[in-house]
Design a protein around this motif. Structure first.
Motif, PDB file in Angstrom:
ATOM      1  N   LYS A 104       1.231 -16.451   4.737  1.00 44.84           N
ATOM      2  CA  LYS A 104       2.007 -15.966   5.879  1.00 44.84           C
ATOM      3  C   LYS A 104       1.968 -14.446   5.892  1.00 44.84           C
ATOM      4  O   LYS A 104       2.038 -13.803   4.843  1.00 44.84           O
ATOM      5  N   VAL A 105       1.847 -13.871   7.067  1.00 45.63           N
ATOM      6  CA  VAL A 105       1.756 -12.417   7.195  1.00 45.63           C
ATOM      7  C   VAL A 105       3.098 -11.776   6.847  1.00 45.63           C
ATOM      8  O   VAL A 105       4.122 -12.076   7.462  1.00 45.63           O
ATOM      9  N   ILE A 106       3.077 -10.907   5.851  1.00 41.04           N
ATOM     10  CA  ILE A 106       4.255 -10.120   5.495  1.00 41.04           C
ATOM     11  C   ILE A 106       4.273  -8.822   6.296  1.00 41.04           C
ATOM     12  O   ILE A 106       5.292  -8.408   6.828  1.00 41.04           O
ATOM     13  N   GLN A 107       3.101  -8.217   6.386  1.00 43.25           N
ATOM     14  CA  GLN A 107       2.983  -6.920   7.040  1.00 43.25           C
ATOM     15  C   GLN A 107       1.528  -6.676   7.414  1.00 43.25           C
ATOM     16  O   GLN A 107       0.615  -7.122   6.723  1.00 43.25           O
ATOM     17  N   LYS A 108       1.298  -6.028   8.549  1.00 40.57           N
ATOM     18  CA  LYS A 108      -0.038  -5.519   8.852  1.00 40.57           C
ATOM     19  C   LYS A 108       0.090  -4.002   8.963  1.00 40.57           C
ATOM     20  O   LYS A 108       0.982  -3.501   9.619  1.00 40.57           O
ATOM     21  N   HIS A 109      -0.803  -3.316   8.286  1.00 44.43           N
ATOM     22  CA  HIS A 109      -0.614  -1.877   8.084  1.00 44.43           C
ATOM     23  C   HIS A 109      -1.884  -1.097   8.396  1.00 44.43           C
ATOM     24  O   HIS A 109      -2.968  -1.427   7.915  1.00 44.43           O
ATOM     25  N   LEU A 110      -1.723  -0.068   9.203  1.00 43.98           N
ATOM     26  CA  LEU A 110      -2.839   0.838   9.491  1.00 43.98           C
ATOM     27  C   LEU A 110      -3.048   1.745   8.285  1.00 43.98           C
ATOM     28  O   LEU A 110      -2.181   2.549   7.940  1.00 43.98           O
ATOM     29  N   LEU A 111      -4.191   1.600   7.648  1.00 47.13           N
ATOM     30  CA  LEU A 111      -4.495   2.397   6.459  1.00 47.13           C
ATOM     31  C   LEU A 111      -5.083   3.746   6.831  1.00 47.13           C
ATOM     32  O   LEU A 111      -4.701   4.778   6.287  1.00 47.13           O
ATOM     33  N   SER A 112      -6.024   3.753   7.770  1.00 46.90           N
ATOM     34  CA  SER A 112      -6.650   5.017   8.150  1.00 46.90           C
ATOM     35  C   SER A 112      -7.339   4.915   9.491  1.00 46.90           C
ATOM     36  O   SER A 112      -7.702   3.828   9.948  1.00 46.90           O
ATOM     37  N   ASN A 158       1.119  -0.424  -1.571  1.00 50.35           N
ATOM     38  CA  ASN A 158       1.810  -1.150  -0.507  1.00 50.35           C
ATOM     39  C   ASN A 158       1.918  -2.642  -0.829  1.00 50.35           C
ATOM     40  O   ASN A 158       2.930  -3.278  -0.525  1.00 50.35           O
ATOM     41  N   ALA A 159       0.879  -3.195  -1.439  1.00 54.53           N
ATOM     42  CA  ALA A 159       0.898  -4.613  -1.807  1.00 54.53           C
ATOM     43  C   ALA A 159       2.040  -4.895  -2.784  1.00 54.53           C
ATOM     44  O   ALA A 159       2.771  -5.885  -2.644  1.00 54.53           O
ATOM     45  N   LEU A 160       2.216  -4.031  -3.762  1.00 55.30           N
ATOM     46  CA  LEU A 160       3.303  -4.193  -4.731  1.00 55.30           C
ATOM     47  C   LEU A 160       4.663  -3.983  -4.069  1.00 55.30           C
ATOM     48  O   LEU A 160       5.634  -4.689  -4.361  1.00 55.30           O
ATOM     49  N   HIS A 161       4.736  -3.026  -3.165  1.00 49.94           N
ATOM     50  CA  HIS A 161       5.993  -2.731  -2.470  1.00 49.94           C
ATOM     51  C   HIS A 161       6.453  -3.929  -1.639  1.00 49.94           C
ATOM     52  O   HIS A 161       7.651  -4.254  -1.622  1.00 49.94           O
ATOM     53  N   TRP A 162       5.506  -4.576  -0.951  1.00 50.80           N
ATOM     54  CA  TRP A 162       5.867  -5.706  -0.086  1.00 50.80           C
ATOM     55  C   TRP A 162       5.787  -7.060  -0.805  1.00 50.80           C
ATOM     56  O   TRP A 162       6.060  -8.098  -0.209  1.00 50.80           O
ATOM     57  N   GLY A 163       5.409  -7.048  -2.070  1.00 52.16           N
ATOM     58  CA  GLY A 163       5.329  -8.294  -2.814  1.00 52.16           C
ATOM     59  C   GLY A 163       4.218  -9.215  -2.351  1.00 52.16           C
ATOM     60  O   GLY A 163       4.344 -10.448  -2.415  1.00 52.16           O
ATOM     61  N   ALA A 164       3.127  -8.645  -1.909  1.00 53.94           N
ATOM     62  CA  ALA A 164       2.007  -9.441  -1.401  1.00 53.94           C
ATOM     63  C   ALA A 164       1.184 -10.031  -2.544  1.00 53.94           C
ATOM     64  O   ALA A 164       1.012  -9.400  -3.581  1.00 53.94           O
ATOM     65  N   THR A 165       0.691 -11.236  -2.330  1.00 53.67           N
ATOM     66  CA  THR A 165      -0.205 -11.862  -3.305  1.00 53.67           C
ATOM     67  C   THR A 165      -1.627 -11.990  -2.762  1.00 53.67           C
ATOM     68  O   THR A 165      -2.539 -12.363  -3.492  1.00 53.67           O
ATOM     69  N   GLY A 166      -1.783 -11.707  -1.484  1.00 51.18           N
ATOM     70  CA  GLY A 166      -3.107 -11.770  -0.867  1.00 51.18           C
ATOM     71  C   GLY A 166      -3.303 -10.655   0.143  1.00 51.18           C
ATOM     72  O   GLY A 166      -2.340 -10.177   0.757  1.00 51.18           O
ATOM     73  N   LEU A 167      -4.550 -10.233   0.287  1.00 54.84           N
ATOM     74  CA  LEU A 167      -4.894  -9.175   1.237  1.00 54.84           C
ATOM     75  C   LEU A 167      -6.045  -9.632   2.123  1.00 54.84           C
ATOM     76  O   LEU A 167      -6.952 -10.327   1.667  1.00 54.84           O
ATOM     77  N   ILE A 168      -5.997  -9.216   3.366  1.00 51.64           N
ATOM     78  CA  ILE A 168      -7.152  -9.355   4.249  1.00 51.64           C
ATOM     79  C   ILE A 168      -7.469  -7.968   4.788  1.00 51.64           C
ATOM     80  O   ILE A 168      -6.603  -7.293   5.345  1.00 51.64           O
ATOM     81  N   LEU A 169      -8.686  -7.530   4.565  1.00 51.93           N
ATOM     82  CA  LEU A 169      -9.141  -6.237   5.051  1.00 51.93           C
ATOM     83  C   LEU A 169      -9.716  -6.430   6.446  1.00 51.93           C
ATOM     84  O   LEU A 169     -10.383  -7.436   6.719  1.00 51.93           O
ATOM     85  N   THR A 170      -9.486  -5.494   7.315  1.00 58.55           N
ATOM     86  CA  THR A 170     -10.058  -5.613   8.652  1.00 58.55           C
ATOM     87  C   THR A 170     -10.257  -4.229   9.259  1.00 58.55           C
ATOM     88  O   THR A 170      -9.446  -3.331   9.064  1.00 58.55           O
ATOM     89  N   HIS A 171     -11.380  -4.060   9.914  1.00 55.79           N
ATOM     90  CA  HIS A 171     -11.617  -2.829  10.653  1.00 55.79           C
ATOM     91  C   HIS A 171     -12.526  -3.133  11.836  1.00 55.79           C
ATOM     92  O   HIS A 171     -13.120  -4.207  11.918  1.00 55.79           O
ATOM     93  N   ASN A 172     -12.598  -2.203  12.757  1.00 55.80           N
ATOM     94  CA  ASN A 172     -13.396  -2.411  13.964  1.00 55.80           C
ATOM     95  C   ASN A 172     -14.683  -1.611  13.930  1.00 55.80           C
ATOM     96  O   ASN A 172     -14.805  -0.627  13.206  1.00 55.80           O
ATOM     97  N   HIS A 173     -15.643  -2.071  14.706  1.00 56.05           N
ATOM     98  CA  HIS A 173     -16.895  -1.339  14.924  1.00 56.05           C
ATOM     99  C   HIS A 173     -16.986  -0.995  16.410  1.00 56.05           C
ATOM    100  O   HIS A 173     -17.317  -1.861  17.234  1.00 56.05           O
ATOM    101  N   PRO A 174     -16.679   0.237  16.801  1.00 53.41           N
ATOM    102  CA  PRO A 174     -16.735   0.621  18.215  1.00 53.41           C
ATOM    103  C   PRO A 174     -18.117   0.432  18.835  1.00 53.41           C
ATOM    104  O   PRO A 174     -18.240   0.265  20.047  1.00 53.41           O
ATOM    105  N   SER A 175     -19.151   0.432  18.012  1.00 53.65           N
ATOM    106  CA  SER A 175     -20.516   0.258  18.526  1.00 53.65           C
ATOM    107  C   SER A 175     -20.761  -1.136  19.076  1.00 53.65           C
ATOM    108  O   SER A 175     -21.690  -1.357  19.849  1.00 53.65           O
ATOM    109  N   GLY A 176     -19.931  -2.083  18.660  1.00 53.20           N
ATOM    110  CA  GLY A 176     -20.097  -3.463  19.121  1.00 53.20           C
ATOM    111  C   GLY A 176     -20.882  -4.330  18.166  1.00 53.20           C
ATOM    112  O   GLY A 176     -20.893  -5.550  18.316  1.00 53.20           O
ATOM    113  N   THR A 177     -21.523  -3.741  17.184  1.00 54.74           N
ATOM    114  CA  THR A 177     -22.271  -4.546  16.217  1.00 54.74           C
ATOM    115  C   THR A 177     -21.320  -5.107  15.176  1.00 54.74           C
ATOM    116  O   THR A 177     -20.384  -4.437  14.747  1.00 54.74           O
TER     117      THR A 177
END
Length: 232
Positions: free
Chosen positions: A143-151, A168-187
């Protein structure tokens, strides 16, 4: 006596032609996109109805509401009949629609697949012209605890601070992470840098018994999942 006003309100149309009346008596499904936007702006000009004006605006973006949402206030004001107030109203409605979609995705109980990550994050970063790197923090039930803009970065890249991610993971007590970022180029193809930062974060997180479950690259209409492609 001839009315000298340069605009006329939807209230002055015949009942059958009024989008508001059509909405009230026939339901939401019976209105076209142009009629919805016409309700927002309220009036056209002495030479053009609000609906026709909105049809013209929509035609400029191939009747694509997503593309309409990308137009700036200045770009909207380039259309004759669209002043600042009307342009701001349209921009506000488009932004609310985008945020609503993101909110609906967050209501879901948990992240079950890469597609649910796309549903959650595409409204946030899918249409940006610069890169942003976000971390989704999850509990044991995914379940999503938090989604956070890293940079934030430029067109071609952004920085990732591994220590901040884990802090941040320790602060929010997270046990799992999903990394995500965008590609403005579309690829959606991951770069070597994407692969390296994924491995770096995975290795660092494992030392704290935190799992990196996926890294999802997002564009406007598609995505790439490291987990789906067995790259984790």
């Amino acid at each position: 006596m001839v009315d000298s006003k340069s605009t006329f309100s939807i209230k002055n149309w015949s009942k059958d032609d009024q989008p508001r009346e059509k909405l009230l008596h026939k339901g939401k499904a019976n209105l076209s996109d142009a009629e919805w936007v016409a309700i927002l702006i309220g009036s056209g000009s002495k030479n053009e109805s609000a609906v026709n004006l909105c049809k013209r605006v929509l035609a400029s973006v191939d009747n694509n509401l997503s593309a309409l949402g990308k137009l700036s206030v200045k770009q909207l004001m380039a259309f004759k009949g669209i002043g600042e107030a009307k342009a701001v109203t349209i921009a506000a409605a488009m932004e609310l629609g985008r945020r609503r979609r993101g909110g609906e995705a967050l209501i879901k109980d948990s992240i079950r697949s890469s597609s649910s990550v796309f549903e959650l994050m595409q409204p946030v970063i899918g249409e940006l012209e610069h890169e942003e790197f976000w971390i989704i923090y999850l509990n044991n039930s995914n379940k999503v605890i938090q989604k956070h803009l890293l940079s934030k970065g430029g067109i071609t890249g952004t920085l990732v601070d591994v220590r901040l991610v884990l802090k941040n993971a320790l602060h929010w007590g997270a046990t799992g992470l999903i990394l995500t970022h965008n590609h403005p180029s579309g690829t959606i193809k991951p770069s070597q840098a994407d692969k390296q930062v994924t491995q770096k974060l995975k290795t660092a997180a494992e030392s704290l018994d935190i799992k990196v479950l996926d890294h999802v690259i997002i564009t406007e209409k598609a995505y790439f999942s490291f987990a789906d492609e067995t790259l984790l």
